[in-house]
Scaffold this active site. Structure first.
Site, PDB file in Angstrom:
ATOM      1  N   ASP A 188      53.407 -53.352  -2.700  1.00 22.32           N
ATOM      2  CA  ASP A 188      52.322 -52.526  -2.710  1.00 22.32           C
ATOM      3  C   ASP A 188      51.947 -51.784  -4.107  1.00 22.32           C
ATOM      4  O   ASP A 188      52.736 -51.773  -5.173  1.00 22.32           O
ATOM      5  CB  ASP A 188      52.397 -51.639  -1.643  1.00 22.32           C
ATOM      6  CG  ASP A 188      54.042 -50.961  -1.538  1.00 22.32           C
ATOM      7  OD1 ASP A 188      54.514 -51.037  -2.713  1.00 22.32           O
ATOM      8  OD2 ASP A 188      54.467 -50.529  -0.383  1.00 22.32           O
ATOM      9  N   ASN A 224      59.397 -43.423   9.128  1.00 23.24           N
ATOM     10  CA  ASN A 224      58.502 -44.096  10.528  1.00 23.24           C
ATOM     11  C   ASN A 224      58.746 -45.608  10.646  1.00 23.24           C
ATOM     12  O   ASN A 224      57.954 -46.129  11.606  1.00 23.24           O
ATOM     13  CB  ASN A 224      57.115 -43.658  10.126  1.00 23.24           C
ATOM     14  CG  ASN A 224      56.433 -44.492   9.010  1.00 23.24           C
ATOM     15  OD1 ASN A 224      56.994 -45.122   8.280  1.00 23.24           O
ATOM     16  ND2 ASN A 224      55.174 -44.311   8.689  1.00 23.24           N
ATOM     17  N   HIS A 275      58.084 -48.052   8.348  1.00 23.33           N
ATOM     18  CA  HIS A 275      57.246 -48.933   7.605  1.00 23.33           C
ATOM     19  C   HIS A 275      58.004 -49.768   6.607  1.00 23.33           C
ATOM     20  O   HIS A 275      59.199 -49.624   6.290  1.00 23.33           O
ATOM     21  CB  HIS A 275      56.016 -48.062   6.978  1.00 23.33           C
ATOM     22  CG  HIS A 275      56.423 -47.292   5.758  1.00 23.33           C
ATOM     23  ND1 HIS A 275      55.748 -46.091   5.410  1.00 23.33           N
ATOM     24  CD2 HIS A 275      57.569 -47.578   4.760  1.00 23.33           C
ATOM     25  CE1 HIS A 275      56.316 -45.680   4.312  1.00 23.33           C
ATOM     26  NE2 HIS A 275      57.272 -46.508   3.978  1.00 23.33           N
ATOM     27  N   GLU A 282      52.313 -49.329   8.321  1.00 20.47           N
ATOM     28  CA  GLU A 282      52.673 -48.241   8.899  1.00 20.47           C
ATOM     29  C   GLU A 282      52.620 -48.615  10.637  1.00 20.47           C
ATOM     30  O   GLU A 282      51.877 -49.727  10.776  1.00 20.47           O
ATOM     31  CB  GLU A 282      51.508 -47.174   8.727  1.00 20.47           C
ATOM     32  CG  GLU A 282      51.282 -46.750   7.220  1.00 20.47           C
ATOM     33  CD  GLU A 282      52.524 -45.889   6.750  1.00 20.47           C
ATOM     34  OE1 GLU A 282      53.530 -45.905   7.406  1.00 20.47           O
ATOM     35  OE2 GLU A 282      52.007 -45.081   5.898  1.00 20.47           O
TER      36      GLU A 282
HETATM   37  C1  F6R Z   1      57.882 -49.221  -1.742  1.00 21.43           C
HETATM   38  C2  F6R Z   1      57.501 -49.582  -0.272  1.00 21.43           C
HETATM   39  C3  F6R Z   1      57.976 -48.603   0.740  1.00 21.43           C
HETATM   40  C4  F6R Z   1      59.501 -47.786   0.585  1.00 21.43           C
HETATM   41  C5  F6R Z   1      59.917 -46.960   1.591  1.00 21.43           C
HETATM   42  C6  F6R Z   1      61.116 -46.235   1.408  1.00 21.43           C
HETATM   43  O1  F6R Z   1      57.321 -50.293  -2.260  1.00 21.43           O
HETATM   44  O2  F6R Z   1      56.902 -50.337  -0.096  1.00 21.43           O
HETATM   45  O3  F6R Z   1      58.224 -49.110   2.064  1.00 21.43           O
HETATM   46  O4  F6R Z   1      60.433 -48.952   0.469  1.00 21.43           O
HETATM   47  O5  F6R Z   1      58.738 -45.984   1.932  1.00 21.43           O
HETATM   48  O6  F6R Z   1      60.845 -45.373   0.287  1.00 21.43           O
HETATM   49  P1  F6R Z   1      62.289 -44.712  -0.190  1.00 21.43           P
HETATM   50  O7  F6R Z   1      63.057 -45.912  -0.876  1.00 21.43           O
HETATM   51  O8  F6R Z   1      61.671 -43.932  -1.345  1.00 21.43           O
HETATM   52  O9  F6R Z   1      62.887 -44.030   0.851  1.00 21.43           O
END
Ligand code: F6R
Length: 241
Positions: A67, A136, A138, A143
Site C-alpha cells: 500500500d 482493527n 486490517h 479496513e
Molecule cells: C503496512 C500495512 C498495514 C500494517 C498494519 C500494522 O504496509 O499494510 O496493514 O501492517 O497497520 O502496522 P504495525 O506493524 O505498525 O503495527
C-alpha cells in the site's frame, strides 16, 4: 492457519527473515509482497545483515508493496516509498526496476489500480506475502467491512488506523485519510503468506483472528480460507490465545 509463537520481537524478526531467506534460496527470482509499519522493520534489518554477510541475494527478486498513502510524494519522509528505501531497498541489491509500490500521486487512480494488479499478474503472482495486522484486523489497508473480492483499490482509512499511524506524523491532521492498497483478493492470490504481530497491543486482535469466524469486519479472518498461511507472533502477541 499455522500459528508459530516465538519468544520476542528479536526472535520474530530472525524467524521471518529466515523464512524469506529460504524462499530466495529455493527460488532466487521470487516475487515478494512487502509490508511497511513497525512490525517488519526488524525483519528488514536482519535481511540487510544477511545481505552484508553474503548470505542472501536480491538480484532477481521482484517486490510489490501492499500500500501507499494517497497524496504523498515519493520524497515525503512519511511515504511508504521512502520507508521502503530507508528500511530495506537502499541497503540490498534489489534491482530498481523490480520494485513496485503503489503510486500515491496520480491523475488516474482507477488506471493506477488496474496497472498495479496487472503488473502482479505479469510477474507471475506473489510467491511470498509479508503482512502486519492493524488493531482493527486490517491487512494492507483493507479496513473492516472491506469487500473480500476487492483487488487493488482506493480506501478511506478508519479513524482507528489514522490514530494508530499518527505516531509517524507531526500531528493527526497530517495523516492522509486515503490510501491505495492491494485488495483482499490480491492478497489471497499469494502462494504463501506470513502474517506477523508483536507485543501485548496486538494480543486482542490475534486472539480474535485465531479464534473467531471469518467475517468482513475482521478483514484478516479471510486468511482462514488460504491454504498456506503462517501466523508468526511473539509471546506477548500470543498472550490471549
Ligand atoms: C503496512 C500495512 C498495514 C500494517 C498494519 C500494522 O504496509 O499494510 O496493514 O501492517 O497497520 O502496522 P504495525 O506493524 O505498525 O503495527
Amino acid at each position: 492457519m499455522n500459528v508459530i509463537v516465538v519468544k520476542d520481537y528479536e526472535a520474530l524478526s530472525k524467524t521471518a527473515a529466515g523464512l524469506i531467506q529460504s524462499q530466495l534460496m529455493w527460488s532466487p527470482d521470487s516475487v515478494l509482497g512487502l509490508a511497511t509499519g513497525s512490525t517488519p522493520v526488524g525483519t528488514y534489518k536482519v535481511l540487510i545483515d544477511l545481505f552484508k554477510k553474503g548470505e542472501i541475494n536480491f538480484e532477481d527478486v521482484v517486490t510489490f508493496n501492499l500500500d501507499e498513502y494517497l497524496g504523498l510524494e515519493k520524497s515525503n519522509e512519511q511515504s511508504y516509498y521512502h520507508f521502503m528505501r530507508e528500511n530495506l531497498f537502499n541497503h540490498v541489491n534489489v534491482n530498481e526496476d523490480h520494485i513496485h509500490i503503489p503510486n500515491g500521486i496520480s491523475d488516474d487512480f482507477e488506471q493506477e489500480c488496474l496497472n498495479y494488479e496487472s503488473d502482479i499478474v505479469k510477474a507471475g503472482g506473489i510467491d511470498l506475502q509479508i503482512l502486519g495486522i492493524g488493531h482493527n484486523g486490517h491487512i494492507g489497508f483493507n479496513e473492516p467491512n472491506v469487500e473480500f473480492e476487492a483487488k487493488t483499490h482506493i480506501v478511506s482509512l478508519d479513524e482507528e488506523t489514522i490514530e494508530a499511524n499518527k505516531r509517524f506524523f507531526d500531528s493527526v491532521e497530517d495523516v492522509p485519510k486515503k490510501a491505495i492498497s492491494m485488495g483482499i483478493k490480491t492478497i489471497m492470490r499469494s502462494k504463501k503468506i506470513i502474517l506477523m504481530a508483536s507485543g501485548q497491543g496486538k494480543a486482542d486482535i490475534i486472539s480474535k483472528l485465531v479464534k473467531d469466524d471469518i467475517r468482513p469486519n475482521l478483514p484478516a479472518s479471510v486468511l482462514h480460507l488460504h491454504e498456506n498461511v503462517i501466523v508468526l507472533i511473539d509471546e506477548a502477541a500470543a498472550s490471549k490465545l
